[in-house]
Design a protein around this motif. Structure first.
Motif, mmCIF file in Angstrom:
data_model
loop_
_atom_site.group_PDB
_atom_site.id
_atom_site.type_symbol
_atom_site.label_atom_id
_atom_site.label_comp_id
_atom_site.label_asym_id
_atom_site.label_seq_id
_atom_site.Cartn_x
_atom_site.Cartn_y
_atom_site.Cartn_z
ATOM 1 N N GLU A 185 0.838 -1.205 0.000
ATOM 2 C CA GLU A 185 0.000 0.000 0.000
ATOM 3 C C GLU A 185 0.870 1.250 0.000
ATOM 4 N N GLN A 186 1.919 1.257 0.813
ATOM 5 C CA GLN A 186 2.810 2.407 0.900
ATOM 6 C C GLN A 186 3.541 2.669 -0.419
ATOM 7 N N GLN A 187 3.674 1.638 -1.221
ATOM 8 C CA GLN A 187 4.337 1.786 -2.526
ATOM 9 C C GLN A 187 3.334 2.037 -3.654
ATOM 10 N N ASN A 188 2.081 2.254 -3.296
ATOM 11 C CA ASN A 188 1.000 2.470 -4.267
ATOM 12 C C ASN A 188 0.771 1.265 -5.176
ATOM 13 N N LYS A 189 1.081 0.086 -4.679
ATOM 14 C CA LYS A 189 0.800 -1.167 -5.393
ATOM 15 C C LYS A 189 -0.487 -1.724 -4.792
ATOM 16 N N PHE A 190 -1.576 -1.060 -5.145
ATOM 17 C CA PHE A 190 -2.843 -1.255 -4.443
ATOM 18 C C PHE A 190 -3.432 -2.651 -4.623
ATOM 19 N N ASP A 191 -3.406 -3.200 -5.835
ATOM 20 C CA ASP A 191 -3.983 -4.531 -6.048
ATOM 21 C C ASP A 191 -3.225 -5.590 -5.247
ATOM 22 N N THR A 192 -1.923 -5.491 -5.238
ATOM 23 C CA THR A 192 -1.110 -6.447 -4.473
ATOM 24 C C THR A 192 -1.380 -6.275 -2.979
ATOM 25 N N ALA A 193 -1.493 -5.031 -2.530
ATOM 26 C CA ALA A 193 -1.793 -4.770 -1.117
ATOM 27 C C ALA A 193 -3.121 -5.408 -0.731
ATOM 28 N N ILE A 194 -4.133 -5.226 -1.567
ATOM 29 C CA ILE A 194 -5.459 -5.786 -1.267
ATOM 30 C C ILE A 194 -5.393 -7.307 -1.196
ATOM 31 N N GLU A 195 -4.635 -7.922 -2.089
ATOM 32 C CA GLU A 195 -4.502 -9.381 -2.058
ATOM 33 C C GLU A 195 -3.901 -9.849 -0.733
ATOM 34 N N TYR A 196 -2.890 -9.138 -0.257
ATOM 35 C CA TYR A 196 -2.280 -9.529 1.022
ATOM 36 C C TYR A 196 -3.197 -9.238 2.203
ATOM 37 N N TYR A 197 -3.932 -8.144 2.140
ATOM 38 C CA TYR A 197 -4.910 -7.883 3.201
ATOM 39 C C TYR A 197 -5.953 -8.997 3.228
ATOM 40 N N LYS A 198 -6.365 -9.475 2.063
ATOM 41 C CA LYS A 198 -7.337 -10.582 2.012
ATOM 42 C C LYS A 198 -6.740 -11.843 2.632
ATOM 43 N N LYS A 199 -5.460 -12.128 2.324
ATOM 44 C CA LYS A 199 -4.794 -13.283 2.939
ATOM 45 C C LYS A 199 -4.763 -13.122 4.460
ATOM 46 N N SER A 200 -4.512 -11.906 4.908
ATOM 47 C CA SER A 200 -4.498 -11.633 6.336
ATOM 48 C C SER A 200 -5.871 -11.916 6.945
ATOM 49 N N ALA A 201 -6.907 -11.438 6.270
ATOM 50 C CA ALA A 201 -8.283 -11.639 6.763
ATOM 51 C C ALA A 201 -8.626 -13.127 6.842
ATOM 52 N N LEU A 202 -8.242 -13.861 5.831
ATOM 53 C CA LEU A 202 -8.579 -15.282 5.783
ATOM 54 C C LEU A 202 -7.797 -16.121 6.787
ATOM 55 N N SER A 203 -6.696 -15.586 7.285
ATOM 56 C CA SER A 203 -5.876 -16.371 8.218
ATOM 57 C C SER A 203 -6.035 -15.944 9.677
ATOM 58 N N THR A 204 -6.954 -15.013 9.949
ATOM 59 C CA THR A 204 -7.151 -14.596 11.342
ATOM 60 C C THR A 204 -8.439 -15.185 11.899
ATOM 61 N N ILE A 205 -8.467 -15.335 13.217
ATOM 62 C CA ILE A 205 -9.699 -15.717 13.906
ATOM 63 C C ILE A 205 -10.078 -14.642 14.931
ATOM 64 N N ASP A 206 -9.402 -13.512 14.843
ATOM 65 C CA ASP A 206 -9.613 -12.396 15.759
ATOM 66 C C ASP A 206 -10.566 -11.389 15.111
ATOM 67 N N ASN A 207 -11.735 -11.191 15.711
ATOM 68 C CA ASN A 207 -12.734 -10.282 15.137
ATOM 69 C C ASN A 207 -12.234 -8.846 15.048
ATOM 70 N N ASN A 208 -11.488 -8.400 16.049
ATOM 71 C CA ASN A 208 -10.957 -7.033 15.999
ATOM 72 C C ASN A 208 -9.950 -6.878 14.865
ATOM 73 N N ALA A 209 -9.114 -7.887 14.693
ATOM 74 C CA ALA A 209 -8.144 -7.854 13.590
ATOM 75 C C ALA A 209 -8.884 -7.840 12.257
ATOM 76 N N LEU A 210 -9.932 -8.622 12.164
ATOM 77 C CA LEU A 210 -10.716 -8.678 10.927
ATOM 78 C C LEU A 210 -11.317 -7.308 10.593
ATOM 79 N N LYS A 211 -11.808 -6.616 11.597
ATOM 80 C CA LYS A 211 -12.352 -5.266 11.374
ATOM 81 C C LYS A 211 -11.262 -4.314 10.881
ATOM 82 N N ARG A 212 -10.075 -4.381 11.492
ATOM 83 C CA ARG A 212 -8.960 -3.526 11.057
ATOM 84 C C ARG A 212 -8.556 -3.845 9.620
ATOM 85 N N ILE A 213 -8.556 -5.126 9.279
ATOM 86 C CA ILE A 213 -8.171 -5.532 7.926
ATOM 87 C C ILE A 213 -9.196 -5.029 6.913
#
Length: 167
Positions: free
Chosen positions: A122-150
């Motif tokens: 995201e900081q490098q303006n590579k938005f599609d790649t950033a979103i893909e990693y955020y999605k991976k983060s969302a799919l690998s968490t079981i923490d509701n607060n983390a999911l909201k932040r993601i």
């Protein structure tokens, strides 16, 4: 007393000093640990954390994190702390290399590492790649607060992408 037990006890004392804002005391204890056992990687991580977040001596912090990586590559907290420093310094190639190692460390929280990838891209303006990693983060968490932040990170990145392509 076993040397490793003594060093862990000293590390606990340094942690207590850090929590009590006695940073110079903590630093002295950590330096003593390293003088006793130069291969005790956790002490380098904690000392690097002090140089990074409290003393704002980033070059020294980077050197100490690198030493911890050499001495204790299996120590998960190192990766979280070092990633934050490299991100703040915008050392993207070094950060990517660190995250590529971190994702394979036993005991690491994968959702946190994927989130760090997302922030980096995201900081490098590579938005599609950033979103893909955020999605991976969302799919690998079981923490509701983390999911909201993601979800917030994904929404923010989508907004940035729209703004970027409107320019």
């Amino acid at each position: 007393m076993d040397n490793s037990v003594m060093l862990e006890e000293m590390l606990n004392n340094a942690n207590t000093a850090i929590k009590e804002n006695r940073y110079e005391d903590a630093s002295s204890i950590l330096e003593e640990i390293i003088s006793i056992d130069p291969n005790f990687g956790k002490a380098y991580n904690h000392l690097a954390y002090l140089y990074d977040t409290k003393f704002r001596a980033y070059e020294k912090a980077e050197t100490l994190y690198t030493l911890c990586l050499e001495k204790s590559p299996e120590y998960p907290p190192l990766y979280y702390n070092f990633a934050m420093l490299l991100s703040n310094l915008e050392k993207w190639e070094d950060l990517k290399n660190l995250l590529d190692k971190a994702i394979h460390v036993v005991g690491i929280t994968k959702s946190t590492i994927y989130n760090e990838y997302g922030i980096m891209y995201e900081q490098q303006n590579k938005f599609d790649t950033a979103i893909e990693y955020y999605k991976k983060s969302a799919l690998s968490t079981i923490d509701n607060n983390a999911l909201k932040r993601i979800k917030t990170s994904i929404d923010r990145t989508k907004q940035k992408k729209a703004i970027h392509y409107d320019l």
